[in-house]
Design a protein around this motif. Structure first.
Motif, short mmCIF file in Angstrom:
data_model
loop_
_atom_site.label_atom_id
_atom_site.label_comp_id
_atom_site.label_asym_id
_atom_site.label_seq_id
_atom_site.Cartn_x
_atom_site.Cartn_y
_atom_site.Cartn_z
N THR A 1 0.84 -1.21 0.00
CA THR A 1 0.00 0.00 0.00
C THR A 1 0.87 1.25 0.00
O THR A 1 0.56 2.22 -0.69
N ASP B 1 -6.11 -0.97 -4.73
CA ASP B 1 -5.57 -1.51 -3.49
C ASP B 1 -6.55 -2.51 -2.91
O ASP B 1 -7.55 -2.14 -2.31
N GLU B 2 -6.27 -3.76 -3.08
CA GLU B 2 -7.13 -4.84 -2.60
C GLU B 2 -8.61 -4.54 -2.85
O GLU B 2 -9.41 -4.54 -1.92
MG MG Z 1 -2.35 -2.63 2.34
#
Ligand code: MG
Ligand code: ADP
Lengths: 366, 562
Positions: free
Chosen positions: A51, A166-167
């Motif tokens: 991240t 991000d995910e």
């Molecule tokens: Mg993360």
């Protein structure tokens, strides 16, 4: 580390480091080049700095050291809103006080695009994610999967060349996730956009990406296409992290070109392919994929065989999963396909197992 | 973020659903023991509800006693007006037949004589005077004077009857004349040892026909002595109003055919009244003697206007109007004050709320974006004012703002203000606004903070990644989501400030006081509780209306405390 070369790189991290507290480096010496149109996934355990890398690229975190380039231009000093990078957040971050259409219209409004043009683009983006009928709804009135599509549409509606995710599928259930995985890659390839995708789910990474960057401890451990990553892991971490893997520990006895012999801790000597070993006497960890192991093998020249004792037999439908005790390793797993002629082992059986030396990689001992 | 599930899609076996289900099926479903399912279920639910009720009972009781009851009492007081009709029952009845023009008939004076005489004996005439004085200046002293002066009328008759026969000033002959013989016997029995309850006086049969006014007044006298003063009737000489009543009856009727007890005494008195030497005083002259004001219509009109049990007078007064025989009308300019105070209270509360928003918003924003530890520290600073007494804080502002105070000193010292033209910052609106903004600021910051800390930072990031500048991000994305906090804080601060009392009292001077200061004045100084109640009721209504308006405009579900 394999590079695509700086010349045609669309996104480039050059010797990037990041520390939040001035004491520990969360990202250590990151080098990464991405060509235009690539779907690259950052894969790694939680806390490995994925991240952080994405945030540095988006401009929400500044790199402590090094340079990040977009299309050849350093963007270190460009504020996030001028980078023109689309972004999909894990919790979707759809503005709750705006309708779906207003959410999509927002990036167009701030770009001062005319009303009719805006409406056309919003409609097109909604159709693209098959949510054309939901423009008037509030995000809270949508299901998780629908919100996810809207978040995707919003990140794409202003036609960015680079999209970061991000995910994005982390909150969805398995079935929906698999469907969305396909849709996202399909969309990315159709639109020709460059995608940096972050996940901690290796299946997701392997099925979606052109290339996968495996992160651990603030470094890229390996950057390779999915098949190479699986079949030719460069170090023990990658071998362990991607797919299932059997390891046997030992010492390198001899290296000659693409072959080396390893004496296992139990005394047995096997052949292996030297990947991450450089000199004789070094400790090594030998890695073999469960599906490459044969029982009572008839493998011919060069193959090595070891005695094994069956500990557990698990019937899984399409495959059989057998746990063996091999050379002191009690958790040696083999997978065999469910075929009519396949032997079904039972606990206590003594068998011989073997594999081709190419499938047996001598990696670092960690 | 939640999935889109409706509010009532829970169709599992909850008690409510079971009830609903039971309603749908035609025949009653039976529980295992054969009782209808619905019944046994509602019995089980009732037990649950009773338990819940018992848990909240202490609080409920507390709130009922300390909050709801006083409010109800206040609402009631703002219209209650029984004092006039209770104190002057005969007069209000007489005035009911009067059209309110010119002077009332003589009968009204007569009624007023008896009413005020009794009220004076019961010491209630001054209370009534005070009450009427709210509506008519001078009523208070008029009633006080009258209480004393009315004796003069009655004494004229009392003296003449007494001169005729000593018995007219003795208790027993009167009791024999007026009282029921059986009762008198009982009374005498009781008087022997004065043990237990005094037998209640009863009029003799038929006396009311012969001496109607005397019977009424003597009964009132007897009731007062027995019940209110706890005196032995056998030892109390009647008061002069009874003699006046006797004269009225004797002048009106003929006693020659009377043959009851004390017939000779009564007939002698009748003869005296008929004789030309008998001195009389008209009620009109009697009242004129006491005060010229009785000869002017206003006092009578006021009594008539306020004779109903419930009055709108307090409310009219609260909005600078008054009750007149022609209906409600505005008060003269120099008597208007409450509308000004209401407007000022609303205006200043809005200014205070607005300054709290302006000052509090950035603080709440910083608080919610700081890391935990520094946020806690800052929070302590925000809450610090709560640790000092309200009086101390307000007085501190006095020290800061007064003409010889810290701020003026500094301004003079740096040369911004000349020494002889120091700024007036206290005892006016400015001082009140400054001090109250300071005091109420935490009530704005806390709800804002708790709302802002629930806004995920990813919204801001999302907006920026979509190309919004810092300002656009704030204005289009952050601010709308913080509105519930502003709403909650504003309601809190506004409602608190609209009823604030201490601070405007100390630093408000004359131009910075609130309606609540006036309410407090009426509660504790002028003792006009009815007016105070009406003002308070209006204040309550204003708050409720604003609350309702807020609900309509912003929506009350948009108010969050976290
Ligand atoms: Mg993360
Ligand atoms: N804002 C921050 N301040 C301080 N430390 C942070 C911050 N964000 C992340 N970290 C730390 O940096 C490391 C990497 O975090 P992150 O990039 O979020 O990892 P990942 O996304 O791979 O799970 C973690 O150890 C995390 O605790």
């Amino acid at each position: 580390m394999p590079d695509t070369g700086t010349s045609d790189a669309f996104v480039a991290f050059e010797r990037v480091q990041k520390s939040y507290d001035g004491e520990t480096l969360v990202v250590k010496d990151l080098n990464l080049n991405m060509p235009k149109g690539e779907f690259l996934t950052m894969l790694g355990p939680s806390g490995s700095g994925k991240t952080t890398c994405l945030m540095m690229l988006a401009g929400f975190e500044t790199a402590t050291h090094g340079e990040i380039k977009l299309d050849g231009v350093s963007i270190n000093n460009i504020p996030p809103h001028k980078r023109g990078i689309g972004m999909v957040f894990q919790n979707y971050a759809l503005f709750p006080h705006m309708t779906v259409a207003e959410n999509l219209s927002f990036p167009l409004e701030v770009r001062k695009i005319g009303k009719s043009e805006r409406e056309k683009k919003v409609m097109r983006a909604l159709d693209m994610v098959e949510m054309g009928a939901f423009g008037g709804r509030r995000p809270a009135q949508l299901s998780g999967g629908q919100q996810q599509r809207i978040a995707l549409a919003r990140a794409l509606v202003f036609e960015p060349e680079l999209v970061l995710m991000d995910e994005p599928l982390g909150a969805l259930d398995k079935q929906l996730r698999e469907k969305m995985q396909f849709e996202i890659t399909d969309l990315a390839h159709r639109l020709g956009i460059t995608v940096v995708y972050v996940t901690h789910d290796q299946t997701e990474a392997l099925t979606m990406s052109d290339r996968v960057a495996v992160f651990d401890d603030g470094r890229i451990q390996q950057l390779a296409p999915p098949d190479e990553l699986y079949e030719a892991p460069q170090n023990s971490f990658v071998a362990q992290f991607i797919g299932e893997n059997n390891t046997l520990e030992g010492v390198v006895k001899e290296i000659s070109g693409s072959r080396c012999t390893v004496q296992l801790d139990g005394g047995e000597v096997i052949d292996a392919m030297p990947v991450n070993v450089s000199k004789v006497g070094e400790r090594t960890r030998v890695s073999i994929r469960p599906e490459r192991v044969e029982v009572n093998p008839d493998l011919g020249e060069g193959a090595h065989t070891l005695k094994a004792k069956v500990k557990e037999f698990i019937y899984m439908g399409d495959i059989f999963r057998t746990r063996l005790s091999v050379a002191g390793n009690e958790d040696f797993i083999i997978k065999t396909r469910n075929r009519p002629d396949q032997v079904r082992l039972s606990p206590g059986d003594e068998v011989t197992i073997g594999w081709l030396p190419e499938d047996c990689r001598a990696l670092d001992a960690q | 973020m939640s999935d889109a599930t409706g509010p009532d899609t829970f169709d599992g076996p909850t008690p409510d659903n079971a009830l609903r289900q039971a309603k749908k099926t035609s025949g009653p479903m039976l529980a295992a023991d054969g009782t209808p399912l619905k019944k046994s279920l509602s019995r089980a639910l009732r037990r649950q509800k009773m338990r819940a009720l018992m848990l909240i009972a202490p609080l409920l009781l507390f709130v009922l006693v300390t909050f709801i009851a006083p409010i109800a009492d206040m609402l009631f007081r703002s219209v209650e007006n029984q004092i006039v009709s209770e104190t002057l029952p005969l007069t209000t009845e007489e005035l009911g037949n009067w059209d309110g023009q010119g002077m009332p008939p003589e009968a009204a004076f007569e009624a007023a004589y008896y009413d005020i005489f009794l009220a004076a004996e019961r010491k209630q005439h001054t209370r009534l005077g005070t009450r009427l004085n709210y509506e008519l200046t001078g009523a208070s002293s008029l009633f006080r004077k009258s209480g004393r002066g009315l004796d003069d009328i009655g004494e004229v008759y009392q003296d003449q009857f007494e001169d005729l026969d000593e018995n007219w000033d003795e208790a027993l002959p009167w009791l024999e004349l007026m009282g029921d013989p059986d009762w008198l016997a009982e009374q005498q029995e009781w008087a022997a040892d004065e043990d237990g309850r005094q037998p209640r006086f009863e009029l003799r049969d038929g006396i009311e026909e012969i001496l109607p006014t005397t019977a009424r007044e003597f009964a009132a006298f007897a009731r007062f002595q027995q019940v209110e003063d706890q005196k032995n009737l056998l030892e109390e000489e009647p008061w002069s109003a009874v003699h006046t009543a006797l004269y009225t009856d004797l002048a009106a009727g003929d006693m020659s055919s009377y043959s009851g007890p004390r017939a000779d005494m009564l007939q002698a008195a009748d003869a005296l009244v008929a004789s030309p030497e008998f001195e009389t005083v008209s009620f009109l002259d009697g009242f004129e003697e006491i005060d010229e004001d009785w000869m002017e219509p206003p006092i009578w009109q006021t009594i008539k206007l306020y004779s109903p049990n419930y009055t709108s007078g307090y409310f009219l007064n609260s909005v600078d109007m008054q009750l007149t025989p022609e209906g409600a009308e505005a008060r003269p300019d120099n008597e208007r004050i409450y509308m000004l105070l209401f407007k000022r209270t609303l205006f200043m509360s809005m200014v205070i709320t607005f300054s709290c928003i302006l000052l509090g918003y950035p603080v709440a924003y910083i608080l919610s974006n700081l890391p935990m530890r520094s946020a806690n520290l800052l929070m302590i600073l925000v809450l610090l004012p709560f640790w000092t007494s309200l009086l101390v804080r307000t007085s501190a502002w006095k020290v800061m703002l007064q003409q010889q105070g810290v701020i003026n000193d500094v301004l003079v010292w740096i040369g911004l203000v000349a020494d002889d033209s120091r700024l007036t910052m206290i005892n006016n609106q400015f001082g009140t606004i400054v001090a109250m903004t300071h005091i109420l600021l935490p009530f704005m910051i806390l709800p804002m903070y708790s709302v802002m800390s629930t806004i995920p930072p990813s919204y801001v990031r999302a907006a920026k990644s979509l190309g919004a500048t810092n300002w656009t991000t704030f204005w289009r994305v952050y601010f709308p989501q913080s509105i519930p906090g502003i709403g909650a804080g504003s309601i809190l601060v506004f409602i608190l400030s609209i009823g604030y009392y201490i601070t405007p009292e100390i630093v408000g001077g004359t131009t910075g006081t609130f309606i609540s200061n006036r309410i407090a004045y009426h509660i504790s100084s002028s003792l006009n509780w009815g007016l105070a109640a009406a003002l308070g009721t209006i204040l309550l209504a204003v708050v409720l209306i604003l609350y309702w308006a807020y609900d309509r405009i912003v929506g009350i579900d948009n108010v969050k405390l976290g």
